[in-house]
Design a protein around this motif. Sequence first.
Motif, short mmCIF file in Angstrom:
data_model
loop_
_atom_site.label_atom_id
_atom_site.label_comp_id
_atom_site.label_asym_id
_atom_site.label_seq_id
_atom_site.Cartn_x
_atom_site.Cartn_y
_atom_site.Cartn_z
N ALA A 140 -2.77 -0.88 7.13
CA ALA A 140 -2.08 -1.70 6.13
C ALA A 140 -1.13 -0.87 5.28
O ALA A 140 -0.08 -1.35 4.84
CB ALA A 140 -3.09 -2.42 5.25
N ALA A 141 -1.50 0.39 5.04
CA ALA A 141 -0.66 1.27 4.21
C ALA A 141 0.68 1.57 4.86
O ALA A 141 1.61 2.02 4.19
CB ALA A 141 -1.41 2.57 3.91
N GLU A 175 -7.38 -0.05 6.23
CA GLU A 175 -6.63 0.42 5.06
C GLU A 175 -5.44 1.28 5.49
O GLU A 175 -4.33 1.13 4.97
CB GLU A 175 -7.54 1.24 4.15
N ARG A 190 -2.48 -8.29 4.59
CA ARG A 190 -1.27 -7.48 4.75
C ARG A 190 -0.90 -7.34 6.22
O ARG A 190 0.27 -7.46 6.59
CB ARG A 190 -1.48 -6.10 4.13
N GLY A 211 0.85 -1.19 0.00
CA GLY A 211 0.00 0.00 0.00
C GLY A 211 0.88 1.23 0.00
O GLY A 211 1.96 1.26 0.56
N ARG A 265 -3.82 2.99 -3.31
CA ARG A 265 -4.41 1.71 -2.91
C ARG A 265 -5.74 1.52 -3.60
O ARG A 265 -6.07 0.43 -4.05
CB ARG A 265 -4.60 1.67 -1.39
N ASP A 278 -6.34 -6.13 2.90
CA ASP A 278 -5.73 -5.34 3.97
C ASP A 278 -5.51 -6.19 5.21
O ASP A 278 -4.50 -6.05 5.90
CB ASP A 278 -6.60 -4.13 4.30
N GLY A 301 -14.12 -1.25 1.76
CA GLY A 301 -13.04 -1.52 2.69
C GLY A 301 -13.27 -0.84 4.02
O GLY A 301 -14.15 0.02 4.16
#
Length: 380
Positions: free
Chosen positions: A312-313, A309, A43, A6, A12, A40, A304
């Motif tokens: 995960a980024a 998110e 991840r 991400g 993303r 996500d 999502g």
Amino acid sequence: MDGAYGVSKSKRHLDVTHAASSGGANAPRQAAGARYPLLDAVRLAAMLDVVSVHVTGQYLFWGAGVPAFIVMSIALAVRKAELPTLTQVVPRRAARVMVPWLVWSLLFGLSGWVSTLSNPAVGAGDVWYPWMVLAGTRIHLWFLPFIFVAEVLAVSALRPLRGVRTAVTAGGAVAMAVGLMCVTGWIHDLYAPQYEGMTMASTDPQERARFFGWMTRRCWLYGTVSLCLGVALGRTLSASSARGLRVMWAVSLAMLAAAVGLGDTTPPAAGVGWEVSASTASQWLAQATAFAAVVTAFQFSGRGWVGLERVAALSMGVYLLHKWVDLRLSDALLTPLAGPWVAEHLTWLTGGLGRVLLAWAVTSVLVAVMRRSRLMRPVL
């Protein structure tokens, strides 16, 4: 690695929009903007697995973390029916992967060199090893140059096969992955005894260099299995077929079931069955778990979870810095706490899951703060 780690909210969104338009379980072609929220979650789980083995020496999910990142990265890279050209791939991936690798290799390398200044017994050359060319100045950095080379190889190998049926390409990639698991297990069993007992904590610089080289070669070799699995999934997505993705799901679950079966260490009866080495069995379990998790994530599309998110980024930055953060935490917090009472009542914090979560959480916060800087954002 954009897809695996991400980058930004818009990036993303774009990655998953492309993946959605290449196929899903709910319809042959998902609506624009569809997301696969479970990616996500995969991840996050993969990142925790990586942090766990680096701070405690034990995996949380059987070593599936890095294979999951590779499978996701390659699958998202080759998910389109029209493959990108190398002139598109190389500059983009170099900026996203190789620049951070060079920056952090330099920073970690300088840190190691500075540490030699206060120790006359250690020369500056004792902290630089030839195999750093393929790994970096810290072994965990090997993933970045590997994923760059892997994506270039995947695109290069697939472009001449554009006229071949997707099912044939995907099936061939799965077969190659299975064969490579056996080959890498055999190579590990053949050479690992030469390095048994070696550690990076050795006082012998030549021993450290040899062991570093062995770990680098082993990581790159095992990564080829995940590369093939990523190609299989990516080309399945390119067909925009819900049925094809369900078939790939069944294949991944069958591989996982086989991996669990291989984990049975009971020797076969004389002249009956096939005995698999422990290294092959453990690698099969890691690769199959990663593959099944990623393929499963692509079966479900929908909105999502914004919080997930964002967490995960941060994974790329966490991957780069978690070991450094854990060492700082150990020196400043965990070691001073390691008294008899703590050893008896707080083992979960000083050496178990608590330490994993602490290292991950602190690193995540640090990365989130650092990414606010325009200077640091491109390398995290």
